[in-house]
Design a protein around this motif. Structure first.
Motif, short mmCIF file in Angstrom:
data_model
loop_
_atom_site.label_atom_id
_atom_site.label_comp_id
_atom_site.label_asym_id
_atom_site.label_seq_id
_atom_site.Cartn_x
_atom_site.Cartn_y
_atom_site.Cartn_z
N MET A 37 -35.69 32.97 44.90
CA MET A 37 -35.62 31.97 45.95
C MET A 37 -35.21 30.60 45.41
N SER A 38 -35.47 30.36 44.12
CA SER A 38 -35.12 29.05 43.54
C SER A 38 -33.73 29.00 42.96
N ILE A 39 -33.08 30.15 42.82
CA ILE A 39 -31.83 30.20 42.09
C ILE A 39 -30.70 29.44 42.81
N GLY A 40 -30.78 29.32 44.14
CA GLY A 40 -29.68 28.67 44.87
C GLY A 40 -29.96 27.23 45.22
N MET A 41 -30.91 26.59 44.54
CA MET A 41 -31.25 25.21 44.89
C MET A 41 -30.12 24.23 44.53
N ASP A 42 -30.11 23.13 45.21
CA ASP A 42 -29.13 22.07 44.96
C ASP A 42 -29.58 21.24 43.77
N ASP A 43 -28.78 21.23 42.73
CA ASP A 43 -29.15 20.48 41.53
C ASP A 43 -28.68 19.04 41.65
N PRO A 48 -31.83 18.31 33.46
CA PRO A 48 -30.67 19.11 33.03
C PRO A 48 -30.89 20.63 33.04
N TYR A 49 -32.12 21.12 33.13
CA TYR A 49 -32.37 22.56 32.96
C TYR A 49 -32.82 23.19 34.27
N GLN A 50 -32.18 24.28 34.60
CA GLN A 50 -32.53 24.98 35.83
C GLN A 50 -33.75 25.87 35.56
N TYR A 51 -34.92 25.44 35.97
CA TYR A 51 -36.17 26.15 35.66
C TYR A 51 -36.34 27.43 36.47
N ALA A 52 -35.46 27.70 37.42
CA ALA A 52 -35.58 28.92 38.22
C ALA A 52 -35.49 30.17 37.35
N ILE A 116 -43.93 24.18 31.18
CA ILE A 116 -43.43 22.81 30.99
C ILE A 116 -42.12 22.59 31.75
N LEU A 117 -41.25 23.60 31.66
CA LEU A 117 -39.94 23.49 32.32
C LEU A 117 -40.09 23.37 33.83
N SER A 118 -40.92 24.22 34.41
CA SER A 118 -41.09 24.19 35.86
C SER A 118 -41.85 22.95 36.30
N GLY A 119 -42.81 22.51 35.47
CA GLY A 119 -43.59 21.34 35.86
C GLY A 119 -42.80 20.05 35.83
#
Length: 284
Positions: A37-43, A48-52, A116-119
């Motif tokens: 569900m997070s893979i298509g988010m608007d960056d 810089p890192y896509q935590y999905a 850490i990445l997701s937070g």
């Protein structure tokens, strides 16, 4: 292999694994769902890192651990549910001694950067402002002012919680052999236990037939019976000899024609006299 200090039998190990397998499957499904569900988010932010993708990395690690547990449970049930067999499979097979514990350790190592990445990229972020009026930058990965900003933040919170729970779970189960040694007791020994139980349940008080008085009475009665039987046999032999002697005399008298001989007593009289004498001399 060490003596178990716990009070649990080997069946608890199998029950715990079934319980853990349910949790692993739930974590696995949650990690794939949240990451998908997070893979298509608007960056639209500056992170810089896509935590999905953190959930996609955690999922195969959990899958390997799930398969290793299923294999161990199946192998133990096939070989025999004993503490010795459980420890042998966990310590001497590749899946039990390497794949299971190392899947836990690799998962723990990934849960730390995944949290850490997701937070940082999705939860503990926002818009930097100067005097609450001037927009400086968005330090999240997604556009915090976008239409789905709240949903993206909720997914990030879910990934953080998932990584934390997975870390705790993998930490508690990365040494299965030590867990069995500490919690599972030694296999019972049926033969020794049955013999010990038989000894403890044997009567402590002597029965009536085992008392000295009863044993003495039984011995005396048996001795009297054998003596009476012997006396009766001797009496019968004497009677038979006496009867034979009288018959011989009678035949001799008849042959010589001597008529003054007194008629001998009958057989029943002799028997009655002999029995009466014996009963008076040897009372039962």
């Amino acid at each position: 292999m060490g003596k178990g200090t716990g009070n649990n039998n080997p069946r608890k190990f199998i029950g715990d694994q079934y319980f853990c397998e349910v949790f692993i499957f739930a974590f696995l499904a949650a990690s794939i769902t949240l990451s998908s569900m997070s893979i298509g988010m608007d960056d639209g932010g500056t992170f810089p890192y896509q935590y999905a993708y953190s959930g996609f990395v955690l999922a195969p690690i959990l899958l390997v651990n799930l398969i290793s547990r299923i294999y161990v449970v199946h192998a133990v049930e096939k070989k025999g549910l004993t503490r010795k067999n459980i420890i042998e499979i966990l310590s001497k097979t590749t899946i039990g001694s390497i794949i299971w514990p190392w899947s836990c350790r690799v998962g723990m190592m990934w849960c730390i950067p995944g949290t850490i990445l997701s937070g940082i990229g999705g939860v503990n972020c926002g818009i930097d402002k100067d005097n609450n009026t001037v927009k400086v930058r968005n330090n999240c990965y997604y556009d915090i002012n976008g239409e789905h900003a709240d949903m993206y933040k909720g997914l990030a919170v879910g990934l953080v919680i998932l990584h934390i729970f997975s870390f705790v779970y993998l930490l508690l189960s990365n040494c299965p052999v030590h867990t069995v040694l500490e919690q599972i007791k030694e296999d019972p020994k049926p033969a020794r236990n049955a013999r010990r139980q038989q000894n403890t349940t044997s009567p402590t008080t002597p029965s009536a037939s085992g008392t000295p008085l009863a044993a003495s009475g039984t011995t005396v009665a048996s001795s009297n019976g054998r003596r009476n039987e012997s006396d009766l046999t001797t009496t019968m032999q004497r009677l038979e000899a006496r009867i034979q002697e009288i018959e011989n005399r009678e035949r001799t008298a008849q042959a010589s024609g001597f008529s003054g001989i007194v008629a001998p007593p009958s057989y029943s009289q002799l028997m009655a006299e002999s029995i009466e004498k014996n009963s008076g001399a040897h009372p039962v």
